[in-house]
Design a protein around this motif. Sequence first.
Motif, PDB file in Angstrom:
ATOM      1  N   SER A  49      36.181  48.040  33.284  1.00  0.00           N
ATOM      2  CA  SER A  49      37.643  48.152  33.292  1.00  0.00           C
ATOM      3  C   SER A  49      38.249  47.326  34.421  1.00  0.00           C
ATOM      4  O   SER A  49      39.308  46.713  34.254  1.00  0.00           O
ATOM      5  N   GLY A 107      38.002  43.630  33.384  1.00  0.00           N
ATOM      6  CA  GLY A 107      39.026  43.338  32.387  1.00  0.00           C
ATOM      7  C   GLY A 107      40.400  43.188  33.001  1.00  0.00           C
ATOM      8  O   GLY A 107      41.170  42.295  32.634  1.00  0.00           O
ATOM      9  N   GLN A 122      40.549  39.853  34.833  1.00  0.00           N
ATOM     10  CA  GLN A 122      40.651  38.751  33.880  1.00  0.00           C
ATOM     11  C   GLN A 122      42.057  38.675  33.289  1.00  0.00           C
ATOM     12  O   GLN A 122      42.558  37.580  32.999  1.00  0.00           O
ATOM     13  N   SER A 123      42.714  39.806  33.115  1.00  0.00           N
ATOM     14  CA  SER A 123      44.109  39.787  32.657  1.00  0.00           C
ATOM     15  C   SER A 123      45.008  39.167  33.715  1.00  0.00           C
ATOM     16  O   SER A 123      45.893  38.354  33.409  1.00  0.00           O
ATOM     17  N   ALA A 153      36.068  36.905  29.239  1.00  0.00           N
ATOM     18  CA  ALA A 153      36.068  38.131  30.032  1.00  0.00           C
ATOM     19  C   ALA A 153      34.743  38.882  29.951  1.00  0.00           C
ATOM     20  O   ALA A 153      34.319  39.498  30.932  1.00  0.00           O
ATOM     21  N   PHE A 154      34.055  38.823  28.801  1.00  0.00           N
ATOM     22  CA  PHE A 154      32.966  39.771  28.602  1.00  0.00           C
ATOM     23  C   PHE A 154      31.591  39.170  28.294  1.00  0.00           C
ATOM     24  O   PHE A 154      30.608  39.907  28.326  1.00  0.00           O
ATOM     25  N   PRO A 193      42.143  41.116  27.870  1.00  0.00           N
ATOM     26  CA  PRO A 193      41.018  41.502  28.728  1.00  0.00           C
ATOM     27  C   PRO A 193      41.137  42.923  29.270  1.00  0.00           C
ATOM     28  O   PRO A 193      40.138  43.646  29.377  1.00  0.00           O
ATOM     29  N   GLY A 231      38.607  45.738  28.326  1.00  0.00           N
ATOM     30  CA  GLY A 231      37.871  46.462  29.352  1.00  0.00           C
ATOM     31  C   GLY A 231      37.856  47.963  29.085  1.00  0.00           C
ATOM     32  O   GLY A 231      36.841  48.634  29.286  1.00  0.00           O
ATOM     33  N   TRP A 248      35.609  48.501  26.173  1.00  0.00           N
ATOM     34  CA  TRP A 248      34.224  48.323  26.609  1.00  0.00           C
ATOM     35  C   TRP A 248      33.622  49.653  27.076  1.00  0.00           C
ATOM     36  O   TRP A 248      32.457  49.947  26.816  1.00  0.00           O
TER      37      TRP A 248
END
Length: 379
Positions: free
Chosen positions: A36, A39, A42-43, A213-214, A333, A337, A340
């Motif tokens: 999280s 994410g 990345q945002s 991002a992942f 992202p 997250g 995820w």
Amino acid sequence: MYRFLLLLTLGATFGLQSWRILFDNFSVQVIGLDGSHVGAIQSIREIPGFLALLVVYVTLILKEHRIASLSVVFLGIGVCATGWFPSFWGLALTTLAMSFGFHYFETVNQSLTLQYFDRATAPIVLGKLRSFGAATAIFASVLFFCAAPFLSFQGMYAISGIAICAVGIYSLLGDPTSGSAVPQHKKAIFRKRYWLFYFLTFMAGARRQIFVAFSVFLMVQRFHFSVQEIAVLFLFNNLVNYLISPLIGRAIVRFGEQRLLSLEYLSLIFIFIAYAFADSRVLVAVLYILDHIFFNFAMAIKTFFQKMADPRDIAPSMAAGFTINHIAAVVLPFIGGLLWVVDYRIPFLGGAVMAGVSLLAVQQIPAELRRCEPGSAAE
């Protein structure tokens, strides 16, 4: 102009690769972030891309080539400072600084390329710049593979950032412009006839952020890749892209944008599904390389726009395109997250759906090019 863009592309690529190679291990091993947190960062990293439209108004004060140089300097400052702030908010702040530099450089880089090179040359120039960028990324991979046992994250970030700043400052000494370029509108422009360019750009940004991002985070968290293993992966990935990128530029000229983009999106459907269910370290590494190869096909979106656009619209439209590209990138992202945490497969399956939608959309390219031919009523 080609030499100028090449120099700054090398600097910007080295900066982005330095940040990416070190980011996931720095996040997990030094700061202790989870999905999280990554994410969310990345945002945050995509906010400058969302604000790229503001470049149009910066051109009221500075010429585009000056913006390019100063953006690379700012990118270097952000990378240099990263290692000195080992916390979630510190990483978020330095990421924001780095990202402003990178995204604003990329906006004017694409604009200048489409302004100074014709339709037959622009795809080849874009391919060559990507190829040399890949060569720079190879250098970065080798550098960090060798430096990781001897330098701290702080030291690696600092050395990289100082080198990038030096490239940007050196580029300020020259003036690559000429009177041959068509004067550009210095205001935001959105035209109905460019709708497909906007849509493809939006979808490319959305699905790309799932990967950015992942993908590496998956390798570090679930498959326990080390810094050196990530560096080796980046090395092989960029070696492949160094060889292939010029061929992609030539393929766009020979086969056209629709065929290349159709191949990209069809392949990405299978790549994202494979990511979701991969249980092998080798497989996820191969998928990473394949995704990067097909990502290079996205230059066809820009050359498609060049074929149908008013030459005066290129600079503001590239800025608008970057903003549209990052509308989803700012949000996805963070949402990814959170998903995820529920199940890491969900973001990758979402990427497969996005690739499928894009595959359907690119079938409209021939019709849109016909509508935008001289003498058509489209506007």
